[in-house]
Design an enzyme around this catalytic site. Structure first.
Site, PDB file in Angstrom:
ATOM      1  N   PRO A  55      -3.008  -1.666  -5.448  1.00 27.11           N
ATOM      2  CA  PRO A  55      -2.173  -2.929  -5.706  1.00 27.11           C
ATOM      3  C   PRO A  55      -0.867  -2.991  -4.551  1.00 27.11           C
ATOM      4  O   PRO A  55      -0.405  -2.407  -5.000  1.00 27.11           O
ATOM      5  CB  PRO A  55      -1.391  -3.559  -7.004  1.00 27.11           C
ATOM      6  CG  PRO A  55      -2.369  -2.257  -7.908  1.00 27.11           C
ATOM      7  CD  PRO A  55      -2.546  -0.891  -7.741  1.00 27.11           C
ATOM      8  N   GLU A  56      -1.219  -3.461  -3.849  1.00 29.52           N
ATOM      9  CA  GLU A  56      -0.156  -4.222  -2.572  1.00 29.52           C
ATOM     10  C   GLU A  56       0.096  -5.661  -3.057  1.00 29.52           C
ATOM     11  O   GLU A  56       0.459  -5.970  -4.309  1.00 29.52           O
ATOM     12  CB  GLU A  56      -1.143  -3.684  -1.563  1.00 29.52           C
ATOM     13  CG  GLU A  56      -1.613  -2.962  -1.413  1.00 29.52           C
ATOM     14  CD  GLU A  56      -2.639  -3.023  -0.448  1.00 29.52           C
ATOM     15  OE1 GLU A  56      -1.848  -3.571   1.163  1.00 29.52           O
ATOM     16  OE2 GLU A  56      -3.229  -2.585   0.087  1.00 29.52           O
ATOM     17  N   LYS A  89       6.077  -3.043  -4.155  1.00 26.81           N
ATOM     18  CA  LYS A  89       4.703  -2.976  -5.117  1.00 26.81           C
ATOM     19  C   LYS A  89       5.357  -2.403  -6.149  1.00 26.81           C
ATOM     20  O   LYS A  89       5.009  -2.056  -7.108  1.00 26.81           O
ATOM     21  CB  LYS A  89       3.917  -1.280  -4.499  1.00 26.81           C
ATOM     22  CG  LYS A  89       3.186  -2.081  -3.276  1.00 26.81           C
ATOM     23  CD  LYS A  89       2.452  -0.852  -2.779  1.00 26.81           C
ATOM     24  CE  LYS A  89       2.085  -0.566  -1.195  1.00 26.81           C
ATOM     25  NZ  LYS A  89       1.447   0.973  -1.052  1.00 26.81           N
ATOM     26  N   HIS A  93     -10.385  -1.393 -24.187  1.00 26.52           N
ATOM     27  CA  HIS A  93      -9.406  -0.770 -23.379  1.00 26.52           C
ATOM     28  C   HIS A  93      -9.193   0.742 -23.118  1.00 26.52           C
ATOM     29  O   HIS A  93      -8.844   1.216 -24.494  1.00 26.52           O
ATOM     30  CB  HIS A  93      -8.930  -1.651 -23.981  1.00 26.52           C
ATOM     31  CG  HIS A  93      -7.293  -1.562 -24.387  1.00 26.52           C
ATOM     32  ND1 HIS A  93      -6.817  -0.405 -24.458  1.00 26.52           N
ATOM     33  CD2 HIS A  93      -7.051  -2.298 -26.394  1.00 26.52           C
ATOM     34  CE1 HIS A  93      -5.676   0.251 -25.631  1.00 26.52           C
ATOM     35  NE2 HIS A  93      -6.337  -1.175 -26.864  1.00 26.52           N
ATOM     36  N   ARG A 127      -3.719   7.114 -13.192  1.00 31.40           N
ATOM     37  CA  ARG A 127      -3.054   8.191 -12.496  1.00 31.40           C
ATOM     38  C   ARG A 127      -1.473   8.410 -11.901  1.00 31.40           C
ATOM     39  O   ARG A 127      -0.826   8.605 -13.114  1.00 31.40           O
ATOM     40  CB  ARG A 127      -3.437   8.493 -10.750  1.00 31.40           C
ATOM     41  CG  ARG A 127      -5.039   7.688 -10.933  1.00 31.40           C
ATOM     42  CD  ARG A 127      -5.649   8.370  -9.252  1.00 31.40           C
ATOM     43  NE  ARG A 127      -6.711   7.632  -9.303  1.00 31.40           N
ATOM     44  CZ  ARG A 127      -7.634   7.850  -8.443  1.00 31.40           C
ATOM     45  NH1 ARG A 127      -7.383   8.045  -6.892  1.00 31.40           N
ATOM     46  NH2 ARG A 127      -8.698   7.963  -7.907  1.00 31.40           N
ATOM     47  N   ARG A 131      -4.638   8.232   6.544  1.00 29.21           N
ATOM     48  CA  ARG A 131      -4.943   7.722   5.902  1.00 29.21           C
ATOM     49  C   ARG A 131      -7.027   7.064   6.163  1.00 29.21           C
ATOM     50  O   ARG A 131      -6.628   7.094   8.015  1.00 29.21           O
ATOM     51  CB  ARG A 131      -4.255   6.674   5.878  1.00 29.21           C
ATOM     52  CG  ARG A 131      -3.004   7.189   4.958  1.00 29.21           C
ATOM     53  CD  ARG A 131      -2.035   6.162   5.492  1.00 29.21           C
ATOM     54  NE  ARG A 131      -0.737   5.659   4.721  1.00 29.21           N
ATOM     55  CZ  ARG A 131      -0.742   5.309   3.436  1.00 29.21           C
ATOM     56  NH1 ARG A 131      -1.340   4.208   2.662  1.00 29.21           N
ATOM     57  NH2 ARG A 131       0.836   6.222   2.910  1.00 29.21           N
TER      58      ARG A 131
END
Length: 269
Positions: free
Chosen positions: A2-3, A58, A91, A110, A257
């Site tokens: 997520p950014e 973030k 979940h 992670r 990247r």
């Protein structure tokens, strides 16, 4: 990962649900995602209220009514959901924070984490981040001057959190595409006009993506049809057709990247 757009979407949605409601229960299902053991964290947060949710880069920074902070970094693959236990029977949340019958589920597959810190400790973590593009002090002139003293590939600059906070792999590629610049472009070679175009593209893409709920299709609630509505133009679309020229999206590796781009629409300037 997520950014800025995804985290800004979470900030708004969470703020609508939990502000000033007392925390009634905390469950830690994976100990290395928190900085205290689960029982201690639950004890420290019992009956505490969240009075403000801040996004910085973030990170999500939950301001508590006792002056402390819950600092959340979702990292790769992380996301947040909200609802009752029966809403998510299968979940796999690493941390659960309940407000009565409703719970915030933090999916941290992670290296994501939820840390309880004092205000000073949280401030020290966040002080390592560069400016936000939305910062009033980050105007066009300041941005141009900042870029002109940097070196290296454009994508490397855009994802450097100590320079500009909140941009990661996906939006770096989207911004480069909007600015018609190759992600491999050397920033020290950019002319002023190209840097100004980059600035406008950053504001446009990040604002549009945030307003569309980001691009990660993980609904915040069962009724949420907004989160993940933003459609990526080039990121992770290698071999697919460009939405502008109908050419083929390509991929290159820059400093470890992946970078996706259109070789027809994007150039060095």
């Amino acid at each position: 990962m997520p950014e800025m757009p995804e985290l800004e979407n979470y900030r708004k949605l969470i703020s609508e649900k939990i502000l000033d409601a007392p925390i009634t229960n905390v469950k830690v299902n994976k100990e290395n995602t928190v900085n205290l053991d689960g029982d201690t964290l639950a004890s420290e947060l019992e009956n505490i209220k969240v009075i403000f949710v801040e996004r910085r880069g973030k990170f999500l920074n939950f301001h508590l009514d006792n002056g402390r902070r819950l600092l959340v970094n979702l990292m790769v693959g992380g996301y947040i959901q909200y609802g009752k236990q029966e809403d998510y029977p299968d979940h796999n949340a690493q941390v659960e924070i309940s407000f009565g019958e409703f719970t915030l589920y933090f999916m941290l597959p992670r290296s994501g984490y939820v840390h309880l810190l004092c205000a000073k400790e949280a401030g020290e973590v966040l002080s390592q981040l560069g400016r936000e593009l939305s910062d009033r002090r980050m105007g066009m002139d300041r941005f141009v001057n900042m870029v002109k003293v940097r070196r290296g590939a454009l994508k490397t600059l855009l994802v450097n959190q100590s320079v500009i906070a909140g941009i990661g792999n996906r939006y770096a590629d989207e911004i480069s595409f909007e600015a018609k610049l190759l992600p491999s472009t050397k920033v020290q070679d950019l002319e002023t006009e190209a840097i100004e175009r980059l600035y406008h593209s950053m504001k446009l893409i990040l604002n549009q993506a945030a307003e569309s709920g980001g691009s990660i299709n993980k609904p915040f609630t069962n009724e949420d049809l907004h989160t993940g509505s933003y459609k990526l133009q080039v990121y992770d679309r290698e071999g697919e057709r460009c939405v502008q020229c109908n050419g083929v999206i390509d991929k290159v590796e820059l400093n470890g990247r992946r970078a996706f781009f259109c070789p027809t629409c994007q150039h060095e300037q």
